[in-house]
Design an enzyme around this catalytic site. Structure first.
Site, short mmCIF file in Angstrom:
data_model
loop_
_atom_site.label_atom_id
_atom_site.label_comp_id
_atom_site.label_asym_id
_atom_site.label_seq_id
_atom_site.Cartn_x
_atom_site.Cartn_y
_atom_site.Cartn_z
N VAL A 1 1.46 -8.36 9.30
CA VAL A 1 0.88 -8.92 8.09
C VAL A 1 -0.52 -8.35 7.89
CG1 VAL A 1 2.24 -11.05 8.16
CG2 VAL A 1 0.06 -10.96 9.34
N CYS A 2 -0.96 -8.40 6.65
CA CYS A 2 -2.28 -7.87 6.32
C CYS A 2 -3.34 -8.61 7.12
CB CYS A 2 -2.55 -8.02 4.81
SG CYS A 2 -1.75 -6.70 3.89
N PRO A 3 -4.34 -7.86 7.55
CA PRO A 3 -4.73 -6.53 7.10
C PRO A 3 -4.20 -5.37 7.96
CG PRO A 3 -6.51 -7.43 8.39
CD PRO A 3 -5.40 -8.49 8.35
#
Length: 67
Positions: A8-10
């Site tokens: 998942v981001c980042p």
């Protein structure tokens, strides 16, 4: 190729930034499975001068970045 599926981001954006900074590829394929990552990578790539195309492949997305 950058395979950032399951992240998942980042993290996916950071992986793409690292690859672009290290190798400055004319074309780069990125695999992700998170819609937010698609948006963030697309934004980064556009700002870095890449054209971005996105293809949905089941639950994954294939982004192709081209200079």
């Amino acid at each position: 190729m950058v395979d950032a599926r399951g992240l998942v981001c980042p993290m996916p954006v950071a992986m793409v930034q690292k690859e672009v900074k290290k190798n400055a590829p004319a074309e780069l394929t990125v695999l992700v499975d998170d819609k937010c990552a698609v948006e963030n990578i697309s934004r980064f790539a556009s700002n870095a001068g890449y054209e971005v195309s996105v293809e949905k492949e089941g639950t994954d997305y294939r982004l192709t970045l081209k200079k």
